[in-house]
Design an enzyme around this catalytic site. Structure first.
Site, short mmCIF file in Angstrom:
data_model
loop_
_atom_site.label_atom_id
_atom_site.label_comp_id
_atom_site.label_asym_id
_atom_site.label_seq_id
_atom_site.Cartn_x
_atom_site.Cartn_y
_atom_site.Cartn_z
CG HIS A 1 21.40 4.35 9.45
ND1 HIS A 1 21.32 4.51 7.99
CD2 HIS A 1 21.82 5.64 10.11
CE1 HIS A 1 21.50 5.97 7.89
NE2 HIS A 1 21.66 6.49 8.96
CE LYS B 1 17.36 7.34 9.59
NZ LYS B 1 18.62 6.58 9.70
CG HIS C 1 18.54 12.61 6.47
ND1 HIS C 1 17.79 11.57 7.01
CD2 HIS C 1 19.57 12.65 7.06
CE1 HIS C 1 18.46 10.71 7.61
NE2 HIS C 1 19.68 11.40 7.93
CE LYS D 1 20.67 8.54 4.52
NZ LYS D 1 19.68 9.30 5.45
#
Length: 651
Positions: free
Chosen positions: A303, A305, A532, A534
């Site tokens: 996950h 990025k 989106h 976090k």
């Protein structure tokens, strides 16, 4: 969009009838060049609906024309400017895209983009929904019937068309003024005194001390102040790229960054499933290498990025929150941090630092297959995690907080996940104003949680000491989460909900009710750009103790859960984030791989306790001077407002 939905729902029916009647009378005096034929989903004519006439000059197509309740369609969704040759020029006026189909070719147009419409083209007001086929008027037949009046009609039409244009312009202005009034009455308006991001301007040599929001299409220009797009990041003479992500739309990525097909090698670390992976493997450029890091525990994902871009002058490290897909880089609230680092002096290759150690440890866990590339001045070089020790990270402005899957114990217990964050915070000194101050958890997907784990997580988030060396103490946590209404009225409509996934059983747990808080983002103009991004933070009003920008959602899979009497941490997924902390100023941040005029003379921060010039963190809404003799305040563009507003029984 939000004001159009409110406007349409609030119109008194007499006004609506008068508006339609006036519009009909105006249209009878205009030159019709064609019409739009409503189609079914099978692209057959829908005989239950009337054709829509298209005239020379301005035509407006929107919610009032589709006869179906769909809030994604704006009242003024598309404008069509009819030409004398029968063609029409379409301009998208809504934040939702429109598709024009010509045979087998589909062209998607976004906000303020233009396209031509000719006889036989199909317009999709929402991609896949609300189809209209454009057909030309039978001009010859009409002219033969009315030929004897042609000169008089033409003169009258010119005059009346001008009058209609002025009337329609006034009508639109009246409508928009009425909508703005409704915005103010319903609290939806952006007031200039709340547009704090308008003043967010950080010198280039200070950018590593903060982060940036991604540019969002369809927002006013002030809301995109100091924001970035992917073209601002992947640019210049890139020799080698490592792209880490969960979802990868290769076709889109190459279209916005065509150089990725030309540089020596691109390593793509991904989390894609079999279907997309097959497409990637079949169609990837020859210079791309694909690798899905191992997932030893069920239900985990890759996950993280991030980007590692190697240049002749050094390395660019980018940590962000967006999948490599169009909607993530254009329609949502996202965040990105980056900093450039020079090559180490060849005589001092062994010198390291905490940032370097954390980065290399994380890269080692990914286990990509080693490969070689030919780099100028270095010759043939093996690209493995150790290669990235060749860069000088001593000026790093952040700490890395990563997660890797596995059962971590012994010396590795505090190396990953929330235990890594706990360990780093325990070493930090914060102001007394942060004793028992609140915590904020903001993310886009909620795992299956329980009260025991929430207490475990809060203990890590509450770590740290105050100036008098006392523990800061537990903070009360709030979870920022958008409502169904926020999603419905967002730039993407209900489609935005697909990127804020969570089973209802996870969200509706009773013990979570005390945590929920509203997504409010008027100061950054992102109230309708669904998050989106976090982020996790501790704050006191507009002062921030620390701030974490990360790929990790709120889940045990992302952060880890303690087991075996707290002697083992079990993590399922790969995650990566950057932690912003107060510090002391030193040289280093001014280096740039792409801007030659930037050198090593910039100022940055240190994790040490030097008191000569301290940096502290604040939000964009902080009121006061950002600099004194002994303190420099670093503004962080948190997209949401602090303190968060709790949800109530009324919403």
């Amino acid at each position: 969009d939000i004001y159009q939905a409110t406007f349409s729902a609030s119109l008194p029916s007499p006004f609506h009838i008068a508006h339609v009647s006036k519009q009909t009378s105006m249209e009878t005096s205009r030159v019709k060049i064609g019409y739009l034929v409503p189609l079914t989903n099978n692209l057959e004519q829908d005989s239950s609906l009337p054709n829509l006439p298209i005239f020379q000059g301005l035509n407006i197509l929107g919610r009032n024309d589709i006869h179906v309740a769909d809030k994604r369609v704006s009242r003024k969704h598309v404008t069509l400017h009819g030409s004398t040759d029968g063609s029409a020029h379409a301009t998208v006026e809504s934040s939702n895209p429109v598709v024009i189909r010509n045979g087998d070719e589909r062209k998607k147009l976004c906000y303020q983009e233009k396209g031509n419409v000719v006889d036989g083209d199909v317009i999709e007001l929402i991609p896949g929904y609300h189809f209209f086929k454009y057909k030309l008027e039978n001009v010859k037949q009409k002219c033969s019937v009315e030929f004897h009046e042609s000169v008089l009609v033409e003169e009258r039409v010119i005059v009346e068309t001008q009058e209609v244009g002025l009337k329609r312009k006034r009508q639109i202005e009246d409508d928009e003024a009425y909508a703005r009034t409704l915005q103010v009455e319903t609290g939806l308006a952006f007031h200039k005194d709340s547009e704090e991001i308008r003043h967010f301007s950080v010198p280039k040599d200070k950018l590593p001390l903060t982060f940036q929001l991604l540019r969002v299409r369809g927002l006013p220009s002030w809301a995109n102040t100091s924001s970035v797009s992917i073209g601002d990041v992947i640019r210049g003479n890139v020799l080698l790229a490592v792209l880490s992500n969960y979802m990868v739309d290769m076709d889109w990525l190459i279209s916005v960054c065509p150089n990725l097909t030309k540089i020596s090698r691109v390593l793509v670390l991904h989390g894609e499933g079999d279907g997309t992976l097959h497409h990637l493997e079949k169609n990837k450029p020859a210079n791309w290498t694909l690798h899905k890091p191992p997932l030893p525990i069920a239900y985990g994902t890759h996950h993280s990025k991030a980007m590692l871009l190697v240049y002749p002058r050094g390395l660019r490290v980018v940590i962000h929150t967006s999948n490599l897909i169009h909607v993530d880089w254009n329609n949502k609230s996202q965040g990105l941090w980056m900093q450039d680092f020079p090559w180490k002096d060849k005589t001092d290759q062994s010198r390291g630092c905490g940032f370097e150690n954390d980065l290399i440890d994380y890269l080692n866990a990914l286990k990509w297959p080693e490969f070689s590339v030919n780099l100028p001045d270095f010759g043939n070089v093996k690209i493995n995690p150790s290669f990235f020790k060749k860069f000088d990270y001593s000026s790093a402005a952040v700490r890395l907080i990563a997660s890797v899957p596995g059962y971590h114990n012994g010396p590795n217990l505090k190396k990953w996940g929330h235990m890594k964050l706990r360990t780093v915070l325990q070493e930090c000194i914060f102001g007394k104003e942060f004793e028992n101050s609140p915590l904020v958890y903001q993310f886009s997907s909620l795992g299956s949680l329980d009260e025991k784990w929430m207490a475990e997580f809060a203990l890590s988030m509450s770590s740290g000491q105050s100036d008098d060396r006392k523990p800061l103490g537990l903070g009360k946590a709030q979870i920022i989460w958008p409502s169904v209404e926020d999603v419905r009225c967002s730039l993407e409509g209900y489609a935005a909900g697909s990127a804020i996934p969570s089973p209802q059983k996870n969200v509706e747990k009773d013990f979570l009710k005390k945590y929920w808080a509203k997504w409010k983002a008027s100061h950054t103009g992102r109230g309708r750009a669904m998050p989106h991004i976090k982020t996790f933070t501790r704050h006191n009003g507009q002062k921030v103790a620390w701030f974490l920008l990360t790929s990790a959602n709120l889940s045990k899979a992302a952060w880890g859960a303690l087991q075996k009497n707290n002697s083992q941490l079990m993590i399922r997924s790969y995650e990566l984030g950057v932690l912003f902390l107060p510090g002391s100023v030193k040289d280093g941040c001014g280096f740039s791989c792409t801007d030659i005029d930037h050198n090593l003379e910039g100022r940055c921060l240190s994790s040490g306790n030097d008191q000569e010039c301290r940096t502290k963190l604040v939000t964009l809404c902080y009121q006061g001077s950002l600099k004194t003799d002994s303190t420099e305040l670093i503004p962080l563009p948190l997209p949401y407002e602090l303190p968060p507003q709790p949800y109530t029984s009324e919403g």
